[in-house]
Design a protein around this motif. Structure first.
Motif, PDB file in Angstrom:
ATOM      1  N   PRO A 187       0.827  -1.202   0.000  1.00 38.21           N
ATOM      2  CA  PRO A 187       0.000   0.000   0.000  1.00 38.21           C
ATOM      3  C   PRO A 187       0.865   1.258   0.000  1.00 38.21           C
ATOM      4  CG  PRO A 187      -0.818  -1.576   1.595  1.00 38.21           C
ATOM      5  CD  PRO A 187       0.498  -2.098   1.123  1.00 38.21           C
ATOM      6  N   SER A 188       0.509   2.210  -0.843  1.00 39.40           N
ATOM      7  CA  SER A 188       1.277   3.461  -0.940  1.00 39.40           C
ATOM      8  C   SER A 188       0.681   4.566  -0.095  1.00 39.40           C
ATOM      9  CB  SER A 188       1.357   3.913  -2.406  1.00 39.40           C
ATOM     10  OG  SER A 188       0.060   4.078  -2.948  1.00 39.40           O
ATOM     11  N   SER A 189      -0.537   4.383   0.373  1.00 43.00           N
ATOM     12  CA  SER A 189      -1.196   5.415   1.164  1.00 43.00           C
ATOM     13  C   SER A 189      -1.021   5.140   2.655  1.00 43.00           C
ATOM     14  CB  SER A 189      -2.688   5.460   0.830  1.00 43.00           C
ATOM     15  OG  SER A 189      -3.384   6.266   1.760  1.00 43.00           O
ATOM     16  N   PRO A 190      -0.327   6.028   3.396  1.00 44.68           N
ATOM     17  CA  PRO A 190      -0.178   5.823   4.849  1.00 44.68           C
ATOM     18  C   PRO A 190      -1.514   5.782   5.571  1.00 44.68           C
ATOM     19  CG  PRO A 190       1.366   7.485   4.039  1.00 44.68           C
ATOM     20  CD  PRO A 190       0.404   7.201   2.919  1.00 44.68           C
ATOM     21  N   ARG A 191      -2.477   6.574   5.113  1.00 42.78           N
ATOM     22  CA  ARG A 191      -3.792   6.592   5.769  1.00 42.78           C
ATOM     23  C   ARG A 191      -4.517   5.269   5.577  1.00 42.78           C
ATOM     24  NH1 ARG A 191      -6.399  12.607   4.608  1.00 42.78           N
ATOM     25  NH2 ARG A 191      -4.821  13.809   5.780  1.00 42.78           N
ATOM     26  N   LEU A 192      -4.455   4.745   4.357  1.00 42.57           N
ATOM     27  CA  LEU A 192      -5.093   3.459   4.085  1.00 42.57           C
ATOM     28  C   LEU A 192      -4.446   2.349   4.890  1.00 42.57           C
ATOM     29  CD1 LEU A 192      -7.173   1.866   2.427  1.00 42.57           C
ATOM     30  CD2 LEU A 192      -5.435   1.614   0.644  1.00 42.57           C
ATOM     31  N   TYR A 211     -10.258  -8.430   3.025  1.00 47.13           N
ATOM     32  CA  TYR A 211      -9.057  -8.784   2.260  1.00 47.13           C
ATOM     33  C   TYR A 211      -9.337  -9.934   1.305  1.00 47.13           C
ATOM     34  CZ  TYR A 211      -4.493 -10.548   1.006  1.00 47.13           C
ATOM     35  OH  TYR A 211      -3.427 -11.006   0.263  1.00 47.13           O
ATOM     36  N   ASN A 212      -9.943 -10.992   1.831  1.00 45.43           N
ATOM     37  CA  ASN A 212     -10.143 -12.194   1.028  1.00 45.43           C
ATOM     38  C   ASN A 212     -11.191 -12.014  -0.068  1.00 45.43           C
ATOM     39  OD1 ASN A 212      -8.284 -14.069   2.202  1.00 45.43           O
ATOM     40  ND2 ASN A 212      -9.608 -14.192   3.995  1.00 45.43           N
ATOM     41  N   ARG A 213     -12.202 -11.215   0.172  1.00 50.08           N
ATOM     42  CA  ARG A 213     -13.321 -11.126  -0.765  1.00 50.08           C
ATOM     43  C   ARG A 213     -13.322  -9.864  -1.622  1.00 50.08           C
ATOM     44  NH1 ARG A 213     -14.400 -14.014   3.459  1.00 50.08           N
ATOM     45  NH2 ARG A 213     -15.768 -15.828   3.378  1.00 50.08           N
ATOM     46  N   VAL A 214     -12.533  -8.860  -1.243  1.00 46.06           N
ATOM     47  CA  VAL A 214     -12.537  -7.612  -2.019  1.00 46.06           C
ATOM     48  C   VAL A 214     -11.134  -7.267  -2.520  1.00 46.06           C
ATOM     49  CG1 VAL A 214     -13.050  -5.138  -1.992  1.00 46.06           C
ATOM     50  CG2 VAL A 214     -14.530  -6.736  -0.749  1.00 46.06           C
ATOM     51  N   PHE A 215     -10.195  -7.091  -1.594  1.00 42.03           N
ATOM     52  CA  PHE A 215      -8.875  -6.591  -1.994  1.00 42.03           C
ATOM     53  C   PHE A 215      -8.059  -7.631  -2.760  1.00 42.03           C
ATOM     54  CE2 PHE A 215      -9.841  -3.939   1.818  1.00 42.03           C
ATOM     55  CZ  PHE A 215     -10.022  -2.754   1.123  1.00 42.03           C
ATOM     56  N   MET A 216      -8.141  -8.900  -2.373  1.00 39.77           N
ATOM     57  CA  MET A 216      -7.400  -9.929  -3.093  1.00 39.77           C
ATOM     58  C   MET A 216      -7.895 -10.091  -4.527  1.00 39.77           C
ATOM     59  SD  MET A 216      -4.881 -11.989  -2.936  1.00 39.77           S
ATOM     60  CE  MET A 216      -4.258 -13.162  -4.121  1.00 39.77           C
ATOM     61  N   LEU A 220      -5.643  -9.326  -7.945  1.00 36.50           N
ATOM     62  CA  LEU A 220      -5.457 -10.272  -9.050  1.00 36.50           C
ATOM     63  C   LEU A 220      -5.844  -9.638 -10.380  1.00 36.50           C
ATOM     64  CD1 LEU A 220      -6.859 -13.542  -7.419  1.00 36.50           C
ATOM     65  CD2 LEU A 220      -4.475 -13.104  -8.032  1.00 36.50           C
ATOM     66  N   HIS A 221      -6.903  -8.861 -10.362  1.00 35.57           N
ATOM     67  CA  HIS A 221      -7.388  -8.235 -11.602  1.00 35.57           C
ATOM     68  C   HIS A 221      -6.400  -7.222 -12.161  1.00 35.57           C
ATOM     69  CE1 HIS A 221     -10.293  -6.801 -14.537  1.00 35.57           C
ATOM     70  NE2 HIS A 221     -10.018  -5.570 -14.157  1.00 35.57           N
ATOM     71  N   PHE A 222      -5.735  -6.488 -11.270  1.00 31.70           N
ATOM     72  CA  PHE A 222      -4.856  -5.399 -11.713  1.00 31.70           C
ATOM     73  C   PHE A 222      -3.377  -5.783 -11.740  1.00 31.70           C
ATOM     74  CE2 PHE A 222      -8.605  -2.952 -10.289  1.00 31.70           C
ATOM     75  CZ  PHE A 222      -8.814  -2.203 -11.444  1.00 31.70           C
TER      76      PHE A 222
END
Length: 249
Positions: A187-192, A211-216, A220-222
């Protein structure tokens, strides 16, 4: 935040506790992602096809080598059970004490592992022991101690490597670096990142769900394509590298 200095080595018991605390709940609520869905697959598929005896160390539920015909070892009981349920050969264990004989494998993969262990010399010695002469060994490590962030603490890192340091370490244990690829992201955003850490500390189950259902799936998509380059290449601004080595015979 700088990397831990040599006078204050990482505590092995604390590292194991921290990694288990993060990854056991993560894998307990995660689905296994097939190796072909990762951007490492185009680089590793041919290597795997050429190697009849394969080992992947600590893949969790994100294996990069084919499930069929590969031996897997992981610290997480949840990951081992899920790998077995998917038809893989998986055992519980750690990189510092691999349960196989000398020269057992033609291809060894250990991605995102060395930075998590207190004794990286011992870990590399074990990889060298089980790799047959001439075997391919795949590693990935984060670079540049000055690039240390709270993300490294969050995921249980012990260190980041200077480029010259990882080259010397590989040579010391009989690995010849052939190719590398710019790999990984954080992650590049310190706030995030601060928000993610708060959820991990206070609402871990909810954080793991996201994490498992949204960010992962989004990650993979990007994914960006990976490309091999000769040797280590230019590491300025590179956060992590995938290393393709050969075990000296």
């Amino acid at each position: 935040m700088p990397s831990l200095p040599a006078a204050e080595p990482c505590n092995n018991d604390e590292l194991i506790r921290r990694n288990r605390g993060f990854y056991e709940p993560l894998w307990a609520g995660a689905n296994l992602v097939e190796p072909s869905r990762f951007n490492t697959w185009p680089l590793l598929q041919a290597l795997a096809h050429e190697a009849p005896r394969r080992l992947e160390v600590a893949p969790g539920l994100r294996p990069r080598l084919p499930l069929r015909g590969t031996c897997f070892v992981d610290l997480s009981h949840a990951a081992v059970q899920r790998l077995r349920a998917s038809g893989a050969t998986a055992v519980h264990g750690m990189i510092g004490a691999l349960p196989w004989r000398d020269a057992s494998f033609d291809l060894v993969c250990a991605l995102d592992i060395l930075e998590h262990v207190a004794d990286d010399h011992g870990a590399l010695a074990e990889l060298a022991r089980v790799a047959a002469p001439g075997a391919r060994v795949l590693l990935s490590v984060p670079l540049h101690p000055q690039a240390w962030t709270a993300f490294d603490d969050c995921v249980g890192h012990c260190r980041r490597y200077e480029p010259a340091q990882i080259l010397a370490l590989l040579a010391e244990h009989g690995f010849v670096l052939e190719h590398s690829a710019v790999y990984g992201m954080q992650p590049s955003s310190p706030r995030l990142l601060a928000l993610a850490e708060w959820f991990l500390d206070h609402q871990r189950e909810r954080a793991m769900w996201w994490y498992n259902r949204v960010f992962m799936p989004l990650g993979l998509h990007f994914q960006q394509p990976l490309r091999w380059r000769e040797g280590l290449g230019d590491t300025d601004g590179v956060d992590e590298v995938l290393l393709r080595c050969r075990r000296a015979g």
